[in-house]
Design a protein around this motif. Structure first.
Motif, mmCIF file in Angstrom:
data_model
loop_
_atom_site.group_PDB
_atom_site.id
_atom_site.type_symbol
_atom_site.label_atom_id
_atom_site.label_comp_id
_atom_site.label_asym_id
_atom_site.label_seq_id
_atom_site.Cartn_x
_atom_site.Cartn_y
_atom_site.Cartn_z
ATOM 1 N N ASP A 186 0.814 -1.214 0.000
ATOM 2 C CA ASP A 186 0.000 0.000 0.000
ATOM 3 C C ASP A 186 0.853 1.273 0.000
ATOM 4 O OD1 ASP A 186 -2.440 1.318 -0.082
ATOM 5 O OD2 ASP A 186 -2.607 1.462 2.096
ATOM 6 N N TYR A 187 1.938 1.278 -0.771
ATOM 7 C CA TYR A 187 2.770 2.474 -0.885
ATOM 8 C C TYR A 187 2.032 3.526 -1.716
ATOM 9 C CZ TYR A 187 6.527 -0.701 0.547
ATOM 10 O OH TYR A 187 7.301 -1.614 1.218
ATOM 11 N N ASN A 188 2.112 4.779 -1.295
ATOM 12 C CA ASN A 188 1.450 5.828 -2.070
ATOM 13 C C ASN A 188 2.385 6.974 -2.463
ATOM 14 O OD1 ASN A 188 1.711 6.978 0.455
ATOM 15 N ND2 ASN A 188 -0.478 7.288 0.793
ATOM 16 N N GLN A 189 3.673 6.763 -2.298
ATOM 17 C CA GLN A 189 4.654 7.710 -2.829
ATOM 18 C C GLN A 189 5.808 6.931 -3.444
ATOM 19 O OE1 GLN A 189 5.822 11.733 -1.224
ATOM 20 N NE2 GLN A 189 7.640 10.600 -0.584
ATOM 21 N N ILE A 190 6.179 7.318 -4.649
ATOM 22 C CA ILE A 190 7.270 6.659 -5.365
ATOM 23 C C ILE A 190 8.257 7.722 -5.821
ATOM 24 C CG2 ILE A 190 7.881 5.079 -7.234
ATOM 25 C CD1 ILE A 190 4.777 4.548 -7.417
ATOM 26 N N GLU A 191 9.506 7.532 -5.481
ATOM 27 C CA GLU A 191 10.573 8.408 -5.963
ATOM 28 C C GLU A 191 11.511 7.582 -6.837
ATOM 29 O OE1 GLU A 191 11.920 11.405 -2.759
ATOM 30 O OE2 GLU A 191 11.054 9.729 -1.638
ATOM 31 N N ILE A 192 11.856 8.122 -7.989
ATOM 32 C CA ILE A 192 12.710 7.407 -8.938
ATOM 33 C C ILE A 192 13.815 8.338 -9.407
ATOM 34 C CG2 ILE A 192 12.782 6.022 -11.045
ATOM 35 C CD1 ILE A 192 9.723 5.823 -10.898
ATOM 36 N N VAL A 193 15.037 7.843 -9.397
ATOM 37 C CA VAL A 193 16.162 8.581 -9.969
ATOM 38 C C VAL A 193 16.813 7.700 -11.023
ATOM 39 C CG1 VAL A 193 18.400 9.659 -9.543
ATOM 40 C CG2 VAL A 193 16.560 9.916 -7.871
ATOM 41 N N TYR A 194 16.931 8.241 -12.219
ATOM 42 C CA TYR A 194 17.532 7.522 -13.340
ATOM 43 C C TYR A 194 18.986 7.967 -13.493
ATOM 44 C CZ TYR A 194 12.600 6.746 -14.435
ATOM 45 O OH TYR A 194 11.275 6.395 -14.376
ATOM 46 N N HIS A 195 19.901 6.997 -13.480
ATOM 47 C CA HIS A 195 21.333 7.311 -13.549
ATOM 48 C C HIS A 195 21.944 6.952 -14.900
ATOM 49 C CE1 HIS A 195 21.847 8.177 -9.202
ATOM 50 N NE2 HIS A 195 20.886 7.271 -9.046
ATOM 51 N N LYS A 196 21.862 5.685 -15.263
ATOM 52 C CA LYS A 196 22.522 5.206 -16.479
ATOM 53 C C LYS A 196 21.535 4.363 -17.282
ATOM 54 C CE LYS A 196 26.587 2.583 -18.064
ATOM 55 N NZ LYS A 196 25.851 1.612 -18.902
ATOM 56 N N GLU A 197 21.455 4.635 -18.571
ATOM 57 C CA GLU A 197 20.518 3.921 -19.424
ATOM 58 C C GLU A 197 20.891 2.448 -19.541
ATOM 59 O OE1 GLU A 197 21.360 6.179 -22.814
ATOM 60 O OE2 GLU A 197 19.987 7.827 -22.339
ATOM 61 N N ALA A 198 19.903 1.573 -19.495
ATOM 62 C CA ALA A 198 20.105 0.144 -19.733
ATOM 63 C C ALA A 198 19.647 -0.179 -21.156
ATOM 64 C CB ALA A 198 19.313 -0.678 -18.725
ATOM 65 N N VAL A 199 20.355 -1.086 -21.807
ATOM 66 C CA VAL A 199 20.076 -1.395 -23.204
ATOM 67 C C VAL A 199 19.738 -2.872 -23.372
ATOM 68 C CG1 VAL A 199 21.534 0.489 -24.046
ATOM 69 C CG2 VAL A 199 22.534 -1.771 -23.691
ATOM 70 N N GLU A 200 19.248 -3.216 -24.547
ATOM 71 C CA GLU A 200 18.824 -4.583 -24.831
ATOM 72 C C GLU A 200 19.967 -5.574 -24.645
ATOM 73 O OE1 GLU A 200 16.631 -7.131 -28.413
ATOM 74 O OE2 GLU A 200 17.002 -4.973 -28.638
ATOM 75 N N GLY A 201 19.644 -6.717 -24.018
ATOM 76 C CA GLY A 201 20.628 -7.766 -23.781
ATOM 77 C C GLY A 201 21.403 -7.625 -22.490
ATOM 78 N N GLU A 202 21.252 -6.503 -21.821
ATOM 79 C CA GLU A 202 22.002 -6.255 -20.598
ATOM 80 C C GLU A 202 21.399 -7.010 -19.418
ATOM 81 O OE1 GLU A 202 23.965 -2.400 -18.299
ATOM 82 O OE2 GLU A 202 22.730 -2.134 -20.090
#
Length: 235
Positions: A186-202
Motif C-alpha cells: 500500500d505504498y502511495n509515494q514513489i521516488e525514482i532517480v535515473y542514472h545510467k541507461e540500460a540497453v537490450e541484452g544487458e
C-alpha cells in the motif's frame, strides 16, 4: 496546461484488477508525448534534430486507486526551464475533479548521437506554456538508502523493454520489479532517480533495501553501475 480525458481500460490492469505503478507512469508519459506531438515538436521532430528529452527523476504521490472503467483526466505542464534541466508536473484526476495522482519530474535535453546534455535554448521550449498544476511536491535527483542491500535476483533486458530512444523505457524499470513489490504494501509515494541507461541484452541486478518508512530498490549493471533507484513509501 495540457489535458486529455480517457477511461481505465482492461489492458491497464494487473492481476488484482488495479492499475499498477508502471501503468500510472505510462499514463503520464502518454500525456507529455501527446502534448509535444500536438505542438509539432514531438519524437520525430526531435530525432531529426538529433535531440531527445531524457527523464532524470520522478516523484509521484497517489491519493486513490484506478479501476476498470474509471473516467479520468490526465494533465501535464512545464513548471520551469533552466539552462540544462526542466521541471514538469503531471496529474491524474477522477471524474469529480479530485486528484488521484500528482507527479513532478526533472528532464534534460541531450544530443542523441553524443549522448551528452545540451543547453536548453528558446526554440526548444518556446511552444510550451509554463504553468503550475499544484503546489510543488519537491522532486529530487538524489536517493539514499540505509543499510546493506539484499539481492532480489537478475533481470535480462528484452527488446520489448526498449523504446525509440534505444534504451529501457522509464516506466519499464517499475514493470521489471513488479513481482518484488509486496502485494499488501500500500505504498502511495514513489521516488525514482535515473542514472545510467540500460540497453537490450544487458543483465540488471536488483538490490532491495529495507527502509524505516518503506522499501528501496536499486537496479544495477553487472559492473556495479546504478541504472535506477526507486523508493516506495507511505505518506
Amino acid at each position: 496546461m495540457y489535458t486529455y480525458k480517457t477511461r481505465v481500460t482492461f489492458s491497464r490492469l494487473d492481476k488484482t484488477g488495479k492499475v499498477p505503478y508502471h501503468e500510472i507512469l505510462n499514463y503520464l508519459q502518454d500525456c507529455s508525448t501527446a502534448q509535444s506531438q500536438d505542438l509539432g515538436i514531438g519524437v520525430e521532430y526531435l530525432h531529426e534534430k538529433n535531440k531527445a528529452w531524457v527523464l532524470l527523476a520522478y516523484k509521484i504521490q497517489l491519493f486513490g486507486e484506478l479501476r476498470l472503467g474509471d473516467e479520468i483526466e490526465v494533465g501535464t505542464c512545464p513548471l520551469d526551464f533552466g539552462k540544462v534541466m526542466a521541471t514538469r508536473q503531471f496529474f491524474i484526476k477522477d471524474k469529480n475533479g479530485d486528484f488521484v495522482a500528482k507527479a513532478e519530474s526533472v528532464w534534460s535535453l541531450i544530443d542523441i548521437c553524443q549522448r551528452m546534455p545540451l543547453r536548453i535554448r528558446p526554440e526548444d521550449v518556446s511552444k510550451y506554456m509554463k504553468d503550475e498544476a499544484f503546489e510543488s511536491i519537491g522532486v529530487s535527483r538524489k536517493i539514499k538508502f540505509s543499510g546493506a542491500g539484499e539481492s532480489l535476483g537478475e533481470i535480462f533486458v528484452q527488446g520489448i523493454d526498449i523504446d525509440t530512444n534505444g534504451h529501457v523505457n522509464n516506466a519499464n524499470y517499475l514493470r521489471m520489479i513488479y513481482d518484488y513489490i509486496p502485494s499488501n504494501a500500500d505504498y502511495n509515494q514513489i521516488e525514482i532517480v535515473y542514472h545510467k541507461e540500460a540497453v537490450e541484452g544487458e543483465k540488471i541486478l536488483c538490490e532491495k533495501y529495507s527502509e524505516a518508512d518503506g522499501m528501496g530498490v536499486s537496479l544495477e549493471s553487472a559492473g556495479g553501475e546504478i541504472h535506477t533507484q526507486i523508493k516506495f513509501t507511505k505518506i
